[in-house]
Design a protein around this motif. Structure first.
Motif, PDB file in Angstrom:
ATOM      1  N   ILE A 118     -30.384  20.246  71.185  1.00  0.00           N
ATOM      2  CA  ILE A 118     -29.359  19.978  72.187  1.00  0.00           C
ATOM      3  C   ILE A 118     -28.026  19.786  71.475  1.00  0.00           C
ATOM      4  CG2 ILE A 118     -28.631  18.416  74.028  1.00  0.00           C
ATOM      5  CD1 ILE A 118     -31.614  17.726  74.420  1.00  0.00           C
ATOM      6  N   GLU A 119     -27.113  20.728  71.681  1.00  0.00           N
ATOM      7  CA  GLU A 119     -25.897  20.760  70.880  1.00  0.00           C
ATOM      8  C   GLU A 119     -25.045  19.510  71.048  1.00  0.00           C
ATOM      9  OE1 GLU A 119     -22.253  23.841  69.751  1.00  0.00           O
ATOM     10  OE2 GLU A 119     -23.498  24.225  71.504  1.00  0.00           O
ATOM     11  N   ALA A 120     -24.963  18.976  72.253  1.00  0.00           N
ATOM     12  CA  ALA A 120     -24.146  17.774  72.466  1.00  0.00           C
ATOM     13  C   ALA A 120     -24.694  16.590  71.672  1.00  0.00           C
ATOM     14  CB  ALA A 120     -24.068  17.434  73.946  1.00  0.00           C
ATOM     15  N   LEU A 121     -26.019  16.450  71.617  1.00  0.00           N
ATOM     16  CA  LEU A 121     -26.603  15.378  70.809  1.00  0.00           C
ATOM     17  C   LEU A 121     -26.313  15.600  69.331  1.00  0.00           C
ATOM     18  CD1 LEU A 121     -30.131  14.673  72.365  1.00  0.00           C
ATOM     19  CD2 LEU A 121     -28.063  13.284  72.533  1.00  0.00           C
ATOM     20  N   GLN A 122     -26.404  16.847  68.882  1.00  0.00           N
ATOM     21  CA  GLN A 122     -26.134  17.146  67.479  1.00  0.00           C
ATOM     22  C   GLN A 122     -24.699  16.780  67.117  1.00  0.00           C
ATOM     23  OE1 GLN A 122     -24.392  20.334  66.195  1.00  0.00           O
ATOM     24  NE2 GLN A 122     -24.495  19.338  64.199  1.00  0.00           N
ATOM     25  N   ARG A 123     -23.754  17.116  67.994  1.00  0.00           N
ATOM     26  CA  ARG A 123     -22.345  16.797  67.724  1.00  0.00           C
ATOM     27  C   ARG A 123     -22.101  15.294  67.771  1.00  0.00           C
ATOM     28  NH1 ARG A 123     -18.070  21.222  69.978  1.00  0.00           N
ATOM     29  NH2 ARG A 123     -19.185  23.106  69.342  1.00  0.00           N
ATOM     30  N   ARG A 124     -22.723  14.637  68.729  1.00  0.00           N
ATOM     31  CA  ARG A 124     -22.554  13.187  68.836  1.00  0.00           C
ATOM     32  C   ARG A 124     -23.109  12.483  67.603  1.00  0.00           C
ATOM     33  NH1 ARG A 124     -25.919  10.765  73.489  1.00  0.00           N
ATOM     34  NH2 ARG A 124     -24.587  12.089  74.765  1.00  0.00           N
ATOM     35  N   ALA A 125     -24.294  12.919  67.162  1.00  0.00           N
ATOM     36  CA  ALA A 125     -24.888  12.334  65.964  1.00  0.00           C
ATOM     37  C   ALA A 125     -23.992  12.563  64.752  1.00  0.00           C
ATOM     38  CB  ALA A 125     -26.275  12.924  65.723  1.00  0.00           C
ATOM     39  N   ALA A 126     -23.426  13.766  64.629  1.00  0.00           N
ATOM     40  CA  ALA A 126     -22.542  14.070  63.500  1.00  0.00           C
ATOM     41  C   ALA A 126     -21.329  13.140  63.502  1.00  0.00           C
ATOM     42  CB  ALA A 126     -22.099  15.522  63.556  1.00  0.00           C
ATOM     43  N   ALA A 127     -20.789  12.882  64.689  1.00  0.00           N
ATOM     44  CA  ALA A 127     -19.627  11.999  64.785  1.00  0.00           C
ATOM     45  C   ALA A 127     -19.985  10.572  64.379  1.00  0.00           C
ATOM     46  CB  ALA A 127     -19.067  12.027  66.207  1.00  0.00           C
ATOM     47  N   THR A 128     -21.122  10.071  64.855  1.00  0.00           N
ATOM     48  CA  THR A 128     -21.544   8.711  64.524  1.00  0.00           C
ATOM     49  C   THR A 128     -21.819   8.574  63.031  1.00  0.00           C
ATOM     50  OG1 THR A 128     -22.557   8.490  66.720  1.00  0.00           O
ATOM     51  CG2 THR A 128     -23.216   6.896  65.047  1.00  0.00           C
ATOM     52  N   LEU A 129     -22.546   9.520  62.484  1.00  0.00           N
ATOM     53  CA  LEU A 129     -22.877   9.465  61.058  1.00  0.00           C
ATOM     54  C   LEU A 129     -21.627   9.577  60.198  1.00  0.00           C
ATOM     55  CD1 LEU A 129     -26.023  11.736  61.287  1.00  0.00           C
ATOM     56  CD2 LEU A 129     -26.041   9.327  60.635  1.00  0.00           C
ATOM     57  N   GLY A 130     -20.691  10.423  60.627  1.00  0.00           N
ATOM     58  CA  GLY A 130     -19.447  10.571  59.884  1.00  0.00           C
ATOM     59  C   GLY A 130     -18.650   9.276  59.836  1.00  0.00           C
ATOM     60  N   LYS A 131     -18.618   8.541  60.949  1.00  0.00           N
ATOM     61  CA  LYS A 131     -17.902   7.265  60.988  1.00  0.00           C
ATOM     62  C   LYS A 131     -18.512   6.246  60.038  1.00  0.00           C
ATOM     63  CE  LYS A 131     -16.334   7.778  65.780  1.00  0.00           C
ATOM     64  NZ  LYS A 131     -16.501   7.299  67.176  1.00  0.00           N
ATOM     65  N   LEU A 132     -19.806   6.390  59.766  1.00  0.00           N
ATOM     66  CA  LEU A 132     -20.503   5.472  58.868  1.00  0.00           C
ATOM     67  C   LEU A 132     -20.463   5.946  57.414  1.00  0.00           C
ATOM     68  CD1 LEU A 132     -23.598   4.713  61.116  1.00  0.00           C
ATOM     69  CD2 LEU A 132     -21.758   3.126  60.539  1.00  0.00           C
TER      70      LEU A 132
END
Length: 230
Positions: A118-132
């Motif tokens: 699911i592309e939206a989940l993949q993008r959301r996860a990338a954003a969260t991980l990037g912030k960390l």
């Protein structure tokens, strides 16, 4: 320490995370490496803000699109099994979801390759991980196919239940590698460990579990509701 966790994040949950870890220890999680990273990682950042106050409870929570973030004990149990069996360096995760499990794998020093259909989940996860400040390799794709061009892996971990073993994925394991996957049969799910020596498979039943089912194919951003990307 995570490089990009602000003091404001800590105001929400350090004591709550400590209580979660104490509960995990009481419930049989013994690997101090697992407990340490779970004490450090702000789990509430991986769920919707409305559910933040419940992020450290012993329950799974919805993350949208019919998917969930697994309850803490299940995540800890899977991490403990991985470290006990192979101490993997390169791990393929099938089902990025919120990114929480991928984050913990990365914090344990593994090179993580994670696929989300699911592309939206993949993008959301990338954003969260990037912030960390975490940088696992993320891909939007069909997890049932694995990631052959980045193989071989020391371990392949599923965060969704499958009805059978997926033979193509064994070819992406190095000899001595393991496949950790929830298996569903006759409506019952069991967490299964499969060891691969390059020719034969050894299987171990690790007990009951409950995961969303693994679905084939991909879902593009144009097909989705992309709300609450934080």
């Amino acid at each position: 320490m995570l490089p990009h966790v602000s003091p404001e994040v800590g105001m929400i949950s350090p004591r709550t995370r400590a209580r979660m870890v104490a509960r995990l220890r009481k419930d049989g999680i013994a690997d101090e490496r697992v407990l340490a990273v779970m004490a450090e990682l702000p789990r509430h950042l991986f769920v919707a803000e409305a559910l933040s106050s419940r992020a450290y409870e012993p329950i799974s929570l919805p993350i949208g699109f019919g998917q969930t973030i697994s309850q803490p004990w299940v995540v800890a149990r899977m991490l403990e099994v991985l470290l006990r069996e192979v101490a993997p360096q390169r791990v393929l995760e099938i089902g990025t979801g919120s990114g929480y499990h991928a984050a913990l794998l990365a914090m344990l020093g593994m090179e993580v390759f994670s696929i989300e259909r699911i592309e939206a989940l993949q993008r959301r996860a990338a954003a969260t991980l990037g912030k960390l400040g975490l940088r696992p390799h993320l891909r939007h794709g069909d997890g049932a196919l694995g990631w052959p061009e980045r193989a071989p892996f020391d371990a392949i971990v599923f965060t969704a239940a499958v009805p059978c073993a997926l033979p193509p994925l064994f070819a992406q394991l190095r000899p001595g590698g393991i496949l950790l996957m929830p298996m569903e049969e006759d409506g019952q799910q069991r967490l299964c460990l499969r060891r691969w020596d390059g020719a034969r498979i050894q299987e171990q039943d690790l007990g009951p579990c409950h995961f969303v089912p693994l679905l084939a194919g991909t879902v593009s951003l144009s097909q989705e509701d992309t709300t609450w990307i934080r």
